[in-house]
Design an enzyme around this catalytic site. Structure first.
Site, PDB file in Angstrom:
ATOM      1  N   CYS A 149       0.843  -1.182   0.000  1.00 21.34           N
ATOM      2  CA  CYS A 149       0.000   0.000   0.000  1.00 21.34           C
ATOM      3  C   CYS A 149       0.892   1.250   0.000  1.00 21.34           C
ATOM      4  O   CYS A 149       1.887   1.263   0.726  1.00 21.34           O
ATOM      5  CB  CYS A 149      -0.875  -0.033   1.252  1.00 21.34           C
ATOM      6  SG  CYS A 149      -1.997   1.353   1.413  1.00 21.34           S
ATOM      7  N   PRO A 150       0.587   2.233  -0.779  1.00 22.85           N
ATOM      8  CA  PRO A 150      -0.610   2.452  -1.584  1.00 22.85           C
ATOM      9  C   PRO A 150      -0.432   2.106  -3.071  1.00 22.85           C
ATOM     10  O   PRO A 150      -1.280   2.454  -3.884  1.00 22.85           O
ATOM     11  CB  PRO A 150      -0.848   3.948  -1.423  1.00 22.85           C
ATOM     12  CG  PRO A 150       0.553   4.513  -1.433  1.00 22.85           C
ATOM     13  CD  PRO A 150       1.391   3.470  -0.682  1.00 22.85           C
TER      14      PRO A 150
END
Length: 77
Positions: free
Chosen positions: A15-16
């Site tokens: 992430c992200p």
């Protein structure tokens, strides 16, 4: 198999990055076209559901295979 116009392989990314790559790819699609995203980040399960809600795109399909690869199919609004 869903008729995805484009596929993004975000396996191995944290992430992200899976969301950012999906957003970039969705921006290249026409309304109604579908995007297939493959990801291994466990957080992507919640991330893609939230991303779909926030952007108005539809999360058509979500599954996880035995190897831990999450598969998301998004349809562009």
């Amino acid at each position: 198999m869903t008729d995805a116009a484009l596929e993004v392989d975000a396996t191995g990314l944290r992430c992200p990055q899976p969301i950012l790559r999906a957003k970039r790819a969705l921006n290249t699609l026409q309304s109604g076209q579908r995007l297939l995203v493959l990801a291994t980040d466990p957080g992507s399960l919640q991330d893609f559901a939230a991303f779909a809600r926030q952007t108005g795109n539809t999360l058509v399909e979500q599954s996880t295979d035995a190897a831990g690869v999450h598969r998301f199919v998004l349809q562009r609004r």
